[in-house]
Write an enzyme that holds these catalytic residues in place. Structure first.
Site, mmCIF file in Angstrom:
data_model
loop_
_atom_site.group_PDB
_atom_site.id
_atom_site.type_symbol
_atom_site.label_atom_id
_atom_site.label_comp_id
_atom_site.label_asym_id
_atom_site.label_seq_id
_atom_site.Cartn_x
_atom_site.Cartn_y
_atom_site.Cartn_z
ATOM 1 N N PHE A 21 0.939 -1.083 -0.239
ATOM 2 C CA PHE A 21 -0.159 -0.136 0.307
ATOM 3 C C PHE A 21 1.081 1.307 0.224
ATOM 4 C CE2 PHE A 21 -3.172 -2.136 3.715
ATOM 5 C CZ PHE A 21 -3.429 -3.791 2.178
ATOM 6 N N TYR A 157 -2.262 -9.876 15.499
ATOM 7 C CA TYR A 157 -2.238 -8.676 15.269
ATOM 8 C C TYR A 157 -3.530 -8.217 15.282
ATOM 9 C CZ TYR A 157 -2.686 -6.725 10.475
ATOM 10 O OH TYR A 157 -3.116 -6.745 9.051
ATOM 11 N N LYS A 161 -4.993 -4.064 15.166
ATOM 12 C CA LYS A 161 -5.607 -3.611 14.778
ATOM 13 C C LYS A 161 -7.283 -3.185 15.448
ATOM 14 C CE LYS A 161 -2.609 -3.183 10.906
ATOM 15 N NZ LYS A 161 -2.564 -1.885 10.823
#
Ligand code: NDP
Ligand code: 8X3
Length: 258
Positions: A21, A157, A161
């Site tokens: 990204f 993980y 987030k």
């Protein structure tokens, strides 16, 4: 005609611009006439990106976002054409492993927390005062569908987030009235080096999530980031969740004796 912001006025600081990204966003912004500060740990990748985009448009800094002192020093030493940052793409991050919690390597958990949480905090804390002092700007964070939807092996993980999402929303509250916008981009399945990193270079395992399906691309996400930052200044996209059309939801997992 609807009036978008002029991207030629943007100076964009991107973490994790060596791949995925971040690299796609650097290309998207420079193509629109913005100046970009591309950062990451892999210097050769950064040099190649600068060669591609032009040194007048792309300033590179080799940077590990876990190193707060290095981050602050790099920002303090920016050359004048790149010093007026008004967009921050706090994108660098990673998942490591997909084992159940009881079998995970705890060093992987530490690395994810240090990068996705501490590194993000350091990035934002180092750049936010400058944005406010210059009269405003935009901070884009990279959350994930994993911050909302639990899945097996997603333990730390997904939790990092979830932190990113709440941190972004809390930032929004803090910068009220300061002309600083905050957006958490929350993608699902997207083919980048993400999976290769998660499975530590095992290409066969890394390819499995994308097999027989059409994931999103880094360019899809870069375009979404770009769109949120070019919307008129009176509009703030708080959260933007994206999934591949091929990805949807499953029922709850019910354990049964037989
Ligand atoms: P990539 O692995 O392709 O890119 C990750 C980038 O993060 C690299 O440029 C890497 O650079 C950088 N990075 C990792 N650790 C550090 C560090 N300690 N210091 C500085 N830079 C670092 O993954 P994506 O582009 O897919 O991921 C970008 C973000 O989007 C991540 O936060 C990820 O969690 C999130 N995301 C990804 C999804 C996906 O399916 N791909 C979906 C949802 C969210 P280098 O190694 O050179 O330092
Ligand atoms: C990356 C998406 O579903 O692999 O954040 O966690 S997922």
């Amino acid at each position: 005609m609807y009036q978008m912001l002029d991207p030629t006025r943007f100076v964009v600081f991107i973490t994790g611009a060596t791949s995925g990204f971040g690299a796609a966003a650097a290309r998207r912004y420079v193509a629109a006439g913005a100046k970009v500060i591309a950062t990451g740990r892999r210097t050769e990748r950064l040099k190649a990106l600068r060669d591609e985009l032009g040194a007048e448009n792309c300033h590179i800094i080799t940077l590990d976002i876990r190193d707060r002192a290095a981050l602050e020093a790099a920002i303090a030493a920016l050359p004048a054409p790149f010093a007026g940052i008004n967009i921050v793409i706090a994108n660098a991050g990673l998942a490591l492993g997909l084992q159940p919690a009881a079998q995970t390597d705890i060093a992987d958990w530490d690395t994810m927390v240090a990068t996705n949480i501490n590194g993000l905090m350091y990035t934002v804390r180092a750049l936010l005062p400058g944005l406010i002092a210059r009269g405003g700007g935009h901070i884009v964070t990279l959350g994930s569908v994993a911050g909302d939807y639990p899945y097996p092996g997603g333990s730390v993980y997904g939790a990092t987030k979830a932190f990113v999402k709440q941190f972004a929303l809390n930032l929004r509250s803090d910068v009220q009235g300061k002309q600083v916008r905050v957006t958490n981009i929350e993608p699902g399945l997207t083919a980048t080096e993400f999976s290769l990193v998660r499975f530590k270079g095992d290409e066969a395992q890394a390819g499995k999530p994308y097999q027989g399906t059409q994931p999103m691309t880094a360019e899809d996400i870069a375009e979404s980031i770009f769109w949120t930052t070019t919307l008129p200044a009176h509009v703030n996209v708080n959260r933007l969740q994206l999934m591949a059309t091929t990805q949807a939801f499953a029922p709850f997992d019910i354990y049964r004796e037989s």
